[in-house]
Design a protein around this motif. Sequence first.
Motif, short mmCIF file in Angstrom:
data_model
loop_
_atom_site.label_atom_id
_atom_site.label_comp_id
_atom_site.label_asym_id
_atom_site.label_seq_id
_atom_site.Cartn_x
_atom_site.Cartn_y
_atom_site.Cartn_z
N LYS A 178 0.41 -1.51 -0.29
CA LYS A 178 -0.34 -0.61 -0.32
C LYS A 178 0.49 1.33 0.02
N GLY A 179 -0.06 2.32 -0.90
CA GLY A 179 1.03 3.54 -0.63
C GLY A 179 2.65 3.49 -0.60
N LYS A 180 3.50 3.96 0.03
CA LYS A 180 4.73 3.80 -0.20
C LYS A 180 5.44 3.09 -0.32
N GLY A 181 4.51 1.57 0.58
CA GLY A 181 5.35 0.12 0.51
C GLY A 181 5.44 -0.03 -0.63
N ALA A 182 4.31 0.45 -2.21
CA ALA A 182 3.51 -0.19 -3.24
C ALA A 182 4.86 0.66 -3.75
N LYS A 183 5.08 2.12 -3.73
CA LYS A 183 6.03 2.75 -4.63
C LYS A 183 7.32 2.04 -4.75
N LEU A 184 7.65 1.61 -3.20
CA LEU A 184 9.05 0.97 -3.17
C LEU A 184 9.39 0.08 -3.84
N GLN A 185 8.15 -0.95 -3.82
CA GLN A 185 8.70 -2.18 -4.69
C GLN A 185 8.90 -1.82 -5.95
N ARG A 186 8.12 -0.42 -7.02
CA ARG A 186 7.94 -0.12 -7.90
C ARG A 186 8.90 0.26 -8.42
N ALA A 187 9.26 1.04 -7.36
CA ALA A 187 11.27 1.85 -7.33
C ALA A 187 11.88 0.67 -7.60
N LEU A 188 11.88 -0.47 -6.96
CA LEU A 188 13.58 -1.19 -6.66
C LEU A 188 13.29 -2.63 -8.05
N VAL A 189 12.04 -2.27 -8.73
CA VAL A 189 11.57 -2.98 -10.01
C VAL A 189 12.22 -2.71 -10.97
N ASN A 190 12.32 -0.77 -11.31
CA ASN A 190 12.80 -0.06 -12.13
C ASN A 190 14.22 0.49 -11.78
N THR A 217 14.79 5.19 10.99
CA THR A 217 15.74 6.31 12.15
C THR A 217 14.58 6.59 13.12
N PRO A 218 14.48 7.88 13.87
CA PRO A 218 13.44 7.99 14.73
C PRO A 218 12.70 9.14 14.06
N GLU A 219 12.87 9.54 12.73
CA GLU A 219 11.91 9.72 12.16
C GLU A 219 11.46 9.49 11.05
N GLY A 220 11.58 8.15 11.15
CA GLY A 220 11.03 7.52 8.99
C GLY A 220 11.69 6.33 9.51
N ILE A 221 11.77 5.92 8.08
CA ILE A 221 12.94 5.00 7.44
C ILE A 221 13.61 5.42 5.80
N LYS A 222 14.99 5.58 6.23
CA LYS A 222 14.87 6.45 5.01
C LYS A 222 15.33 5.61 4.15
N ILE A 223 14.73 6.05 2.09
CA ILE A 223 15.54 5.41 0.91
C ILE A 223 16.87 5.13 0.80
N PRO A 224 17.02 4.26 0.45
CA PRO A 224 18.85 4.66 -0.86
C PRO A 224 18.39 5.40 -1.17
N LYS A 225 19.80 6.20 -1.52
CA LYS A 225 19.87 7.35 -2.65
C LYS A 225 19.67 6.92 -3.67
N VAL A 226 19.98 5.78 -3.85
CA VAL A 226 20.07 5.73 -5.58
C VAL A 226 18.31 5.37 -6.07
N LEU A 227 17.82 5.29 -4.71
CA LEU A 227 16.07 4.78 -4.88
C LEU A 227 15.35 6.48 -4.97
N VAL A 228 15.60 7.24 -4.66
CA VAL A 228 14.61 8.61 -4.54
C VAL A 228 14.78 8.72 -5.56
N PRO A 229 15.24 8.89 -7.18
CA PRO A 229 14.59 9.19 -8.43
C PRO A 229 13.74 8.15 -8.99
N PHE A 230 13.43 6.91 -8.42
CA PHE A 230 12.42 6.18 -8.49
C PHE A 230 11.17 6.36 -7.24
N THR A 231 11.56 6.23 -6.19
CA THR A 231 10.58 7.09 -5.70
C THR A 231 9.83 7.20 -5.91
N GLY A 232 10.59 9.28 -5.65
CA GLY A 232 9.86 10.59 -5.63
C GLY A 232 9.70 11.05 -4.33
N PHE A 233 10.36 10.19 -2.65
CA PHE A 233 10.38 10.31 -2.06
C PHE A 233 11.50 9.74 -1.00
#
Length: 424
Positions: free
Chosen positions: A171-183, A404-420
């Motif tokens: 769901k939501g960012k979980g689904a987007k993380l999946q799609r980002a990894l695939v791409n 982290t206390p603020e949330g789960i950081k996305i690996p830098k290489v994935l940010v262009p694919f996740t958008g967050f």
Amino acid sequence: MLQISFLRENQEKAIEGLQKRHFPEAEKTVKTIVDTDQQRRSTQTELDQVLASSKSVSKKIGQLMKEGKKEEAEAAKQETSSLKERSKQLSEQLKQYEEELNNLLYHVPNLPGPQVPEGKTANDNAVVDQWGEATELPDTAKPHWELIEQYDIIDFELGNKITGAGFPVYKGKGAKLQRALVNFFLSEAEKEGYQEIQPPIVINEDSGYGTGQLPDKEGQMYQLVNENLYLIPTAEVPITNLYRNVILKEEDLPVRHVGFTPCFRREAGSWGAHVRGLNRLHQFDKVEIVQIHRPEDSYQALEDMTRYIRTLLEKLELPYRVLNLCAGDLGFTSAQTYDLEVFSAAQKKWLEVSSASNFENYQANRLKLRYKDANNQTQLLHTLNGSALALPRIVAAILENNQTPEGIKIPKVLVPFTGFDIIS
């Protein structure tokens, strides 16, 4: 499957290889196969002789009739009838031997390659390299199954409602993380020179036999009701079967394909503590790489394939280790396999995320996948495949290692694919 010509000429080597794999009754099995093949060949020889005699006698009948030798002609007709009956018996016997031989060969695994270590279980696998330092997390760190509930990104209860255990809903960012990894994985594979393939996710029986899922893993695959079709356990199966009954030109080699598919596995097991969350699923997404090579190039290709998978993990900043599987832990069709495992800091254990395997000519022999060499001789090819990568445990490691206390950081290489850059 193993070539019968190889088994005939290398019985002791085959027995030693099977014993190294701890295959039961290795010597008895090899000798039974060779004996059955000898019976098949003897039957074939006799059948050829009978058919040749029948053809010769049939020609003689016409000549005898022309010469007015009716009694001799009638005797020749009776001989032809006897020969036809004998050829029928021999044909049935030959078919029986061929079916028996194929059945025996289908149930014998591949022989371990020269670099495969001795051993019986996963505990005997050899760690050949390790990269990165384990992430230091506070004692309050959570395993991924708690994180996904906290951030509402994957829902196991909804999946259980729709289908059953082991079929999560992203769901939501979980689904987007999946799609980002695939791409990301597909984009990296294209840079590496792999041609993308989008294959069917349902295969027929011939495809299952071609790559070795049948009959060895029949109980581990989902079969369609009232159909002789199966849901794929990995994209390796349909992609490699593109080349079933194909003779390639040497200039077409190597073949390098990548494919993204959902994968389905019944053997995911009971729902217990050791398989919680994303650790083991009945349905999961995976990007698979497949290569086809000349025999003399395949082991270098295995090293190159493993190196490439390692770069993906390094770009994701996930600590990993590489294992050379021992003979007793090899997959049924593999001659050599490297497993790559990422370290889950929250679970404090290694999670397998990829296997890269060289099957030598084991699959190619089943597939009748060949090429014409420089001398115009037809030779079997070698097939290889690797996960690049399987998503569930990659997602689990990313969530756990980057909390982290603020949330789960996305690996830098994935940010262009996740958008967050954070899940919060």
